[in-house]
Scaffold this motif. Structure first.
Motif, PDB file in Angstrom:
ATOM      1  N   LEU A 189      -3.827   3.603  15.656  1.00 45.32           N
ATOM      2  CA  LEU A 189      -4.254   3.464  14.346  1.00 45.32           C
ATOM      3  C   LEU A 189      -3.012   3.098  13.421  1.00 45.32           C
ATOM      4  O   LEU A 189      -3.149   2.013  12.801  1.00 45.32           O
ATOM      5  CB  LEU A 189      -4.499   4.894  13.797  1.00 45.32           C
ATOM      6  CG  LEU A 189      -5.286   4.749  12.184  1.00 45.32           C
ATOM      7  CD1 LEU A 189      -6.252   3.663  12.172  1.00 45.32           C
ATOM      8  CD2 LEU A 189      -5.598   6.249  11.722  1.00 45.32           C
ATOM      9  N   LEU A 190      -1.922   3.588  13.776  1.00 47.14           N
ATOM     10  CA  LEU A 190      -0.657   2.972  13.058  1.00 47.14           C
ATOM     11  C   LEU A 190      -0.355   1.698  13.578  1.00 47.14           C
ATOM     12  O   LEU A 190       0.003   0.891  12.442  1.00 47.14           O
ATOM     13  CB  LEU A 190       0.620   3.829  13.629  1.00 47.14           C
ATOM     14  CG  LEU A 190       1.626   3.587  12.880  1.00 47.14           C
ATOM     15  CD1 LEU A 190       1.739   3.631  11.342  1.00 47.14           C
ATOM     16  CD2 LEU A 190       2.914   4.343  13.204  1.00 47.14           C
ATOM     17  N   PHE A 191      -0.820   1.231  14.887  1.00 49.89           N
ATOM     18  CA  PHE A 191      -0.375  -0.192  15.283  1.00 49.89           C
ATOM     19  C   PHE A 191      -1.465  -0.994  14.510  1.00 49.89           C
ATOM     20  O   PHE A 191      -0.866  -2.102  14.088  1.00 49.89           O
ATOM     21  CB  PHE A 191      -0.725  -0.188  16.789  1.00 49.89           C
ATOM     22  CG  PHE A 191      -0.544  -1.771  17.346  1.00 49.89           C
ATOM     23  CD1 PHE A 191       0.635  -2.296  17.554  1.00 49.89           C
ATOM     24  CD2 PHE A 191      -1.883  -2.384  17.521  1.00 49.89           C
ATOM     25  CE1 PHE A 191       0.504  -3.660  17.959  1.00 49.89           C
ATOM     26  CE2 PHE A 191      -1.663  -3.538  18.162  1.00 49.89           C
ATOM     27  CZ  PHE A 191      -0.432  -4.461  18.133  1.00 49.89           C
ATOM     28  N   ILE A 192      -2.685  -0.581  14.634  1.00 48.30           N
ATOM     29  CA  ILE A 192      -3.604  -1.467  13.622  1.00 48.30           C
ATOM     30  C   ILE A 192      -3.322  -1.509  12.031  1.00 48.30           C
ATOM     31  O   ILE A 192      -3.538  -2.692  11.849  1.00 48.30           O
ATOM     32  CB  ILE A 192      -5.103  -0.882  13.860  1.00 48.30           C
ATOM     33  CG1 ILE A 192      -5.488  -0.823  15.373  1.00 48.30           C
ATOM     34  CG2 ILE A 192      -6.163  -1.428  12.798  1.00 48.30           C
ATOM     35  CD1 ILE A 192      -6.796  -0.167  15.629  1.00 48.30           C
ATOM     36  N   ILE A 193      -2.779  -0.690  11.688  1.00 50.58           N
ATOM     37  CA  ILE A 193      -2.497  -0.697  10.075  1.00 50.58           C
ATOM     38  C   ILE A 193      -1.049  -1.748   9.984  1.00 50.58           C
ATOM     39  O   ILE A 193      -1.268  -2.634   9.064  1.00 50.58           O
ATOM     40  CB  ILE A 193      -2.134   0.779   9.613  1.00 50.58           C
ATOM     41  CG1 ILE A 193      -3.527   1.420   9.348  1.00 50.58           C
ATOM     42  CG2 ILE A 193      -1.499   0.645   8.138  1.00 50.58           C
ATOM     43  CD1 ILE A 193      -3.226   2.972   9.240  1.00 50.58           C
TER      44      ILE A 193
ATOM     45  N   ASN B 106      -0.251  -3.997  11.956  1.00 51.89           N
ATOM     46  CA  ASN B 106      -0.698  -5.364  12.373  1.00 51.89           C
ATOM     47  C   ASN B 106      -1.266  -6.111  11.179  1.00 51.89           C
ATOM     48  O   ASN B 106      -1.207  -7.311  10.779  1.00 51.89           O
ATOM     49  CB  ASN B 106      -1.390  -5.262  13.824  1.00 51.89           C
ATOM     50  CG  ASN B 106      -1.703  -6.635  14.434  1.00 51.89           C
ATOM     51  OD1 ASN B 106      -0.976  -7.491  14.052  1.00 51.89           O
ATOM     52  ND2 ASN B 106      -2.826  -6.798  15.058  1.00 51.89           N
ATOM     53  N   TYR B 107      -2.261  -5.149  10.599  1.00 49.12           N
ATOM     54  CA  TYR B 107      -3.082  -5.860   9.416  1.00 49.12           C
ATOM     55  C   TYR B 107      -2.259  -6.256   8.255  1.00 49.12           C
ATOM     56  O   TYR B 107      -2.335  -7.310   7.652  1.00 49.12           O
ATOM     57  CB  TYR B 107      -4.224  -4.809   8.953  1.00 49.12           C
ATOM     58  CG  TYR B 107      -4.792  -5.083   7.676  1.00 49.12           C
ATOM     59  CD1 TYR B 107      -5.888  -5.984   7.926  1.00 49.12           C
ATOM     60  CD2 TYR B 107      -4.595  -4.740   6.400  1.00 49.12           C
ATOM     61  CE1 TYR B 107      -6.716  -6.482   6.582  1.00 49.12           C
ATOM     62  CE2 TYR B 107      -5.231  -5.226   5.166  1.00 49.12           C
ATOM     63  CZ  TYR B 107      -6.294  -6.048   5.521  1.00 49.12           C
ATOM     64  OH  TYR B 107      -6.805  -6.237   4.206  1.00 49.12           O
ATOM     65  N   TYR B 108      -1.393  -5.528   7.777  1.00 48.87           N
ATOM     66  CA  TYR B 108      -0.339  -5.748   6.812  1.00 48.87           C
ATOM     67  C   TYR B 108       0.450  -6.850   7.116  1.00 48.87           C
ATOM     68  O   TYR B 108       0.890  -7.519   6.389  1.00 48.87           O
ATOM     69  CB  TYR B 108       0.182  -4.556   6.301  1.00 48.87           C
ATOM     70  CG  TYR B 108      -0.763  -3.484   5.464  1.00 48.87           C
ATOM     71  CD1 TYR B 108      -1.197  -3.976   4.199  1.00 48.87           C
ATOM     72  CD2 TYR B 108      -1.144  -2.369   5.744  1.00 48.87           C
ATOM     73  CE1 TYR B 108      -2.144  -3.387   3.416  1.00 48.87           C
ATOM     74  CE2 TYR B 108      -2.154  -1.672   5.275  1.00 48.87           C
ATOM     75  CZ  TYR B 108      -2.595  -1.971   3.887  1.00 48.87           C
ATOM     76  OH  TYR B 108      -3.466  -1.350   3.440  1.00 48.87           O
ATOM     77  N   GLY B 109       0.943  -6.960   8.469  1.00 49.02           N
ATOM     78  CA  GLY B 109       1.930  -8.027   8.787  1.00 49.02           C
ATOM     79  C   GLY B 109       1.043  -9.179   8.461  1.00 49.02           C
ATOM     80  O   GLY B 109       1.691 -10.204   8.172  1.00 49.02           O
ATOM     81  N   ARG B 110      -0.207  -9.421   9.190  1.00 50.20           N
ATOM     82  CA  ARG B 110      -1.102 -10.947   8.932  1.00 50.20           C
ATOM     83  C   ARG B 110      -1.235 -10.997   7.442  1.00 50.20           C
ATOM     84  O   ARG B 110      -1.388 -12.051   7.154  1.00 50.20           O
ATOM     85  CB  ARG B 110      -2.284 -10.417   9.518  1.00 50.20           C
ATOM     86  CG  ARG B 110      -1.963 -10.550  11.110  1.00 50.20           C
ATOM     87  CD  ARG B 110      -3.256 -10.213  11.626  1.00 50.20           C
ATOM     88  NE  ARG B 110      -3.609 -10.318  13.045  1.00 50.20           N
ATOM     89  CZ  ARG B 110      -3.768 -11.230  14.196  1.00 50.20           C
ATOM     90  NH1 ARG B 110      -4.123 -12.103  13.820  1.00 50.20           N
ATOM     91  NH2 ARG B 110      -3.721 -10.975  15.443  1.00 50.20           N
ATOM     92  N   GLN B 111      -1.246 -10.007   6.766  1.00 47.78           N
ATOM     93  CA  GLN B 111      -1.617 -10.267   5.228  1.00 47.78           C
ATOM     94  C   GLN B 111      -0.367 -10.885   4.656  1.00 47.78           C
ATOM     95  O   GLN B 111      -0.572 -11.847   3.726  1.00 47.78           O
ATOM     96  CB  GLN B 111      -1.934  -8.955   4.530  1.00 47.78           C
ATOM     97  CG  GLN B 111      -3.359  -8.433   4.928  1.00 47.78           C
ATOM     98  CD  GLN B 111      -4.495  -9.400   4.680  1.00 47.78           C
ATOM     99  OE1 GLN B 111      -4.422 -10.197   3.504  1.00 47.78           O
ATOM    100  NE2 GLN B 111      -5.399  -9.630   5.567  1.00 47.78           N
ATOM    101  N   ASP B 112       0.702 -10.491   5.100  1.00 53.12           N
ATOM    102  CA  ASP B 112       2.013 -10.975   4.695  1.00 53.12           C
ATOM    103  C   ASP B 112       2.333 -12.548   4.945  1.00 53.12           C
ATOM    104  O   ASP B 112       2.593 -13.233   4.199  1.00 53.12           O
ATOM    105  CB  ASP B 112       3.225 -10.123   5.195  1.00 53.12           C
ATOM    106  CG  ASP B 112       4.625 -10.665   4.340  1.00 53.12           C
ATOM    107  OD1 ASP B 112       4.664 -10.847   3.217  1.00 53.12           O
ATOM    108  OD2 ASP B 112       5.565 -10.664   5.086  1.00 53.12           O
ATOM    109  N   ILE B 113       1.962 -12.733   6.413  1.00 56.20           N
ATOM    110  CA  ILE B 113       1.959 -14.019   6.733  1.00 56.20           C
ATOM    111  C   ILE B 113       1.059 -14.924   5.938  1.00 56.20           C
ATOM    112  O   ILE B 113       1.498 -16.015   5.587  1.00 56.20           O
ATOM    113  CB  ILE B 113       1.855 -14.088   8.338  1.00 56.20           C
ATOM    114  CG1 ILE B 113       2.915 -13.437   9.133  1.00 56.20           C
ATOM    115  CG2 ILE B 113       1.580 -15.596   8.837  1.00 56.20           C
ATOM    116  CD1 ILE B 113       2.630 -13.130  10.587  1.00 56.20           C
TER     117      ILE B 113
END
Length: 112
Positions: free
Chosen positions: A16-20, A22-29
């Motif tokens: 779950l932590l990995f998914i969260i 990853n999601y916010y990292g993609r939003q930043d990109i």
């Protein structure tokens, strides 16, 4: 039974932590790409910073992040572009022009 249950909970929380993250990292990109894509860039390179798959450039005291692809130059942008080179990109254009030693080199970039 109790030990396997704790292991299952820890494994679930890790996923779950990995998914969260990853999601916010993609939003930043995506946010950085939209800033780059929507901006008109016209000036001299103050700095070129090579990252993992992306390049940060500083032009007119603004930092832009993009993932360049080569069009008419065999050199990758972060290794070819130097401080003082000129760059130009119209807002929402798909090509960045680099003027290096009086010659124009074209680069496209990944869309996010």
């Amino acid at each position: 039974m109790r030990k396997s249950r704790i292991t299952f909970i820890i494994l679930g929380c890790t996923i779950l932590l990995f998914i969260i993250v990853n999601y916010y990292g993609r939003q930043d990109i995506r946010r950085k790409f939209l800033k780059f894509n929507n901006s008109k860039i016209d000036g001299k390179l103050v700095d070129v910073i090579h990252g993992k798959g992306v390049v940060d450039i500083v032009v007119n005291n603004q930092k832009f992040t993009f993932a360049p692809s080569v069009i008419n130059n065999k050199m990758d942008f972060p290794y070819f572009a130097k401080k003082g080179d000129s760059v130009y990109k119209a807002a929402k254009a798909d090509t960045l022009k680099l003027i290096h030693n009086g010659k124009v080199f074209l680069y496209t970039f990944e869309s996010y």
